[in-house]
Design an enzyme around this catalytic site. Structure first.
Site, PDB file in Angstrom:
ATOM      1  CB  CYS A  46      -0.925  -0.014   1.217  1.00 31.82           C
ATOM      2  SG  CYS A  46      -2.141   1.322   1.229  1.00 31.82           S
ATOM      3  CB  CYS A  47       3.862   2.221   1.992  1.00 29.53           C
ATOM      4  SG  CYS A  47       3.232   2.438   3.679  1.00 29.53           S
ATOM      5  CB  CYS A  99      -2.645   7.073   5.602  1.00 26.63           C
ATOM      6  SG  CYS A  99      -1.793   7.391   4.040  1.00 26.63           S
ATOM      7  CB  CYS A 116      -1.564   3.882   8.667  1.00 30.98           C
ATOM      8  SG  CYS A 116      -2.074   2.760   7.345  1.00 30.98           S
ATOM      9  CB  CYS A 175       6.067   4.665   4.889  1.00 30.60           C
ATOM     10  SG  CYS A 175       7.016   6.130   4.435  1.00 30.60           S
TER      11      CYS A 175
END
Length: 247
Positions: A123-124, A206, A209, A234
């Site tokens: 995702c990162c 985010c 997170c 990240c």
């Protein structure tokens, strides 16, 4: 360009010079070198807002950009808008590729990053690292708001280093500041800041997170809190092997 020496050599020299300068003088020094395109990546957090103020107030030739992951807090967008209005500038946005986001969500679900470290890193990669690569694609200098006392990982970074992977100079002008110094600076200069900071969100990324930090926890404990504390980055400030990039 004013300098013809390899960027790696210039980075070493700047690292030495930064140690006797204050944060604003460090930014001025970078501007004086006429490297070419210089980019400051802001997460719109406390430290980055302080640097935005310095750049904007001095009119320094440094481009201010942010990574709009699509999962930011509403308050972060409010700070973004307030900063543009306060300083009369535009913070350039770099967003993830739509098809990559669609493929990511199709593969792991909307919040699949909670279940596997590999899913979170994926995702990162889509939402942050790929947009960062575009933001820095032709830059010679990358400026960040990293501080040494934010985490054990970051203590060894140094003021300035040469980022071999990206082929540019990476500068951390407030590396030796502590959080109290940053707070004092933004209050003294009436800098727009995220109201979540006053609710225990010391480090803001985010929304899914990030959580508020509990009393006694490290400053970045609220980031990816479900993972091993010793391995939480990240990827923006680590090498391909997962280790933090050091000076």
């Amino acid at each position: 360009m004013a300098n013809v020496a390899p960027l790696s050599i210039l980075a070493d020299e700047l690292d030495r010079q930064f140690q006797s300068l204050n944060a604003l003088e460090r930014l001025r020094l970078l501007a004086e070198h006429n490297f070419g395109r210089m980019v400051f990546t802001t997460s719109l957090g406390l430290e980055d807002q302080a640097i935005t103020h310095m750049i904007a107030s001095e009119g320094l030739p440094i481009e201010i950009v942010t990574l709009d992951t699509g999962r930011l807090f509403p308050q972060s967008y409010d700070v973004w808008a307030a900063s543009e209005e306060r300083y009369g500038l535009r913070i350039k946005s770099f967003s993830p590729q739509a098809q990559a986001v669609q493929a990511l969500v199709a593969d792991q679900g909307i919040n699949g990053f909670y279940y596997l470290v590999e899913a979170r890193k994926a995702c990162c990669q889509v939402r942050k690292l790929e947009p960062l690569a575009r933001a820095l694609s032709d830059a010679k200098v990358w400026i960040t708001g990293l501080r040494a006392d934010q985490s054990d990982h970051r203590q060894g970074l140094g003021f300035v280093s040469f980022d071999e992977g990206r082929g540019l100079i990476k500068a951390n002008p407030i590396f030796d500041w502590n959080r109290d110094q940053v707070l004092a600076f933004v209050k003294q200069n009436d800098v727009p800041i995220n109201p979540l900071h006053e609710q225990g969100f010391l480090s803001i990324g985010c929304a899914p997170c990030t959580r508020a930090v509990k009393q006694g926890e490290p400053e970045r404990a609220g980031r990816w809190w479900w993972e091993d504390e010793a391995k939480k980055e990240c990827g923006l400030h680590v090498r391909e092997d997962g280790r933090v990039v050091r000076a």
